[in-house]
Scaffold this motif. Structure first.
Motif, PDB file in Angstrom:
ATOM      1  N   LYS A  11      43.292  51.091  38.281  1.00 59.14           N
ATOM      2  CA  LYS A  11      42.078  50.450  37.834  1.00 59.14           C
ATOM      3  C   LYS A  11      41.901  49.057  37.621  1.00 59.14           C
ATOM      4  N   LYS A  25      43.723  46.488  38.774  1.00 59.42           N
ATOM      5  CA  LYS A  25      43.381  46.344  39.928  1.00 59.42           C
ATOM      6  C   LYS A  25      42.451  45.404  40.448  1.00 59.42           C
ATOM      7  N   VAL A  26      41.580  46.819  40.677  1.00 64.22           N
ATOM      8  CA  VAL A  26      40.046  46.875  41.169  1.00 64.22           C
ATOM      9  C   VAL A  26      39.577  45.949  40.251  1.00 64.22           C
ATOM     10  N   SER A  27      39.917  46.031  38.800  1.00 60.23           N
ATOM     11  CA  SER A  27      39.045  44.951  37.812  1.00 60.23           C
ATOM     12  C   SER A  27      39.128  44.095  38.153  1.00 60.23           C
ATOM     13  N   ILE A  28      40.245  43.459  38.155  1.00 56.14           N
ATOM     14  CA  ILE A  28      40.784  42.005  38.472  1.00 56.14           C
ATOM     15  C   ILE A  28      39.933  41.137  40.020  1.00 56.14           C
ATOM     16  N   ALA A  29      39.952  42.333  40.593  1.00 56.08           N
ATOM     17  CA  ALA A  29      39.122  42.202  42.064  1.00 56.08           C
ATOM     18  C   ALA A  29      38.046  41.749  42.310  1.00 56.08           C
ATOM     19  N   LEU A  30      37.567  42.363  41.571  1.00 58.81           N
ATOM     20  CA  LEU A  30      35.614  42.711  40.888  1.00 58.81           C
ATOM     21  C   LEU A  30      36.054  41.598  39.951  1.00 58.81           C
ATOM     22  N   MET A  31      36.611  40.943  38.868  1.00 64.52           N
ATOM     23  CA  MET A  31      35.819  39.481  38.733  1.00 64.52           C
ATOM     24  C   MET A  31      35.968  38.808  38.822  1.00 64.52           C
ATOM     25  N   VAL A  84      36.088  38.758  42.428  1.00 72.79           N
ATOM     26  CA  VAL A  84      34.368  38.581  43.818  1.00 72.79           C
ATOM     27  C   VAL A  84      33.604  37.859  42.202  1.00 72.79           C
ATOM     28  N   VAL A  85      33.130  38.970  41.365  1.00 72.67           N
ATOM     29  CA  VAL A  85      31.316  38.770  40.614  1.00 72.67           C
ATOM     30  C   VAL A  85      31.376  37.052  39.887  1.00 72.67           C
ATOM     31  N   SER A  86      32.533  36.745  39.983  1.00 72.66           N
ATOM     32  CA  SER A  86      32.969  35.021  39.186  1.00 72.66           C
ATOM     33  C   SER A  86      31.952  34.085  39.724  1.00 72.66           C
ATOM     34  N   LEU A  87      32.836  34.609  41.371  1.00 69.69           N
ATOM     35  CA  LEU A  87      32.138  33.045  42.679  1.00 69.69           C
ATOM     36  C   LEU A  87      30.883  33.702  42.912  1.00 69.69           C
TER      37      LEU A  87
END
Lengths: 131, 243
Positions: B4, B6-12, B14-17
């Protein structure tokens, strides 16, 4: 949950504070890249909710979609055809579909939760009556 | 738990980008370069001069109005008829009904020597050429113009009637004929004279086998008044005694 929100805030503030501007000629590319990114993002959220999320697919899809959309727009500019509209259309449709699926999943989740709560209450009251 | 996060970090990431791209797009769309003022100092000075001229004209108009007002005020106590006659005279003068003499210049429109040498027929001056000339000269304010003894007023029309150019409905002679311009002061006459000497109008006239012969300014130029009645289509006289 708060980590993506924090990421969004960081990204927006970084963009606004850096005062970075791109020439208006390239704003087409950026807008289509934003669209592709949003599409991938919602696709990722949907996959996460459907428990089929894969890190590699998500990250690779994110960058691949952006590059594909931008190159499609580039090709369109050089061919004199508004090819970026194709990307806008495809991403737009997918965006709506993804959001619709996310909405449905969330709705079923909430209704299930509400039912469980109700059942729990009934069972509790039955227990009280038994006592 | 590990998956979870790991998902959040990837999502973060992408979202910040996404947020970054959105912000950059917003920046670029909202900071379009303002339209640059590329006029040099002389262009700006020109504009100032134009505005100043407009200002002085307006001031002059105000002064005239004040004078009329003053005349009326005085007339209230003295003789109202005199004031009215004065006003009517003034209006008649401005409308071009009265003959007048003043400083000005005479311009002779002649057929060009080349056309005479070639034996070309001398034709009437084209109406649009005459209009162009009048418009060009009229850029200077306070001019009183007479074309071939026909007073040019604000109601005058230059028209082509069956191939003949007319002013106020009267034919203009085939060249040569004279145009007279009266100005307020002798200095103004010199200004008009110098302006016309260097004007590109010469070329326009030459295309039609005509030349403009501009005479030196003189103190005494005589103009005829407009002899015709002015038809008022929309103005009506009020019955007497009504307030």
């Amino acid at each position: 949950m708060w980590l993506p929100l924090l990421g969004l805030l960081i990204g927006i503030s970084l963009g606004l504070l850096s005062d970075l501007q791109i020439p208006s000629v390239y704003s087409n590319y950026l807008s289509i890249a934003v669209l592709a990114a949003l599409d991938t993002l919602f696709g990722g959220i949907r996959a996460h909710l459907q428990q089929v999320y894969d890190d590699k697919i998500f990250i690779s899809g994110f960058f691949f979609n952006i590059i594909l959309a931008a190159s499609l727009a580039f090709l369109g500019v050089h061919l004199g055809v508004d090819l970026y509209l194709a990307a806008v259309f495809a991403f737009g449709v997918r965006l709506f579909q993804n959001i619709a699926i996310i909405r449905r999943i969330l709705l079923t989740k909430w209704s299930e939760r509400a039912e469980e709560k109700k059942r729990g209450e009934i069972e509790e009251s039955q227990d009280v009556e038994k006592l | 738990m590990k998956i979870k996060s790991k998902v959040s970090i990837a999502l973060m990431l992408v979202v910040s980008l996404v947020g970054f791209m959105l912000a950059v797009q917003y920046n670029s769309l909202n900071h379009q370069p303002a339209e640059r003022d590329t006029r040099d100092i002389w262009a700006i000075r020109n504009e100032i001069a134009e505005q100043k001229q407009a200002q002085s004209e307006l001031l002059k108009e105000i002064r005239d109005m004040d004078h009329t007002l003053y005349t009326y005020e005085r007339a209230k106590s003295e003789d109202p008829e005199m004031a009215l006659i004065e006003t009517v005279d003034d209006l008649k003068k401005r409308a071009g009904f009265t003959s007048l003499t003043g400083p000005g210049i005479e311009i002779e429109i002649q057929p060009s020597p080349e056309s005479i040498a070639l034996g070309l027929p001398i034709e009437t001056i084209p109406a649009d050429l005459l209009t162009r000339f009048i418009n060009d000269v009229n850029r200077m304010s306070g001019l009183i113009i007479e074309i071939d003894s026909k007073r040019y007023t604000i109601l005058s029309a230059i028209r082509d009637i069956n191939g003949v150019t007319t002013v106020n409905g009267l034919n203009v002679k085939n060249p040569p004929f004279t145009i007279k311009i009266v100005t307020e002061t002798f200095e103004d006459s010199e200004k008009v004279y110098n302006y016309l000497l260097a004007s590109p109008l010469h070329d326009d006239f030459y295309i039609d086998n005509l030349i403009i012969d501009i005479h030196e300014p003189s103190e005494q130029i005589e103009l005829n008044g407009w002899t015709e009645r002015v038809d008022m289509m929309y103005l009506q006289q009020l019955p007497k005694g009504d307030n």
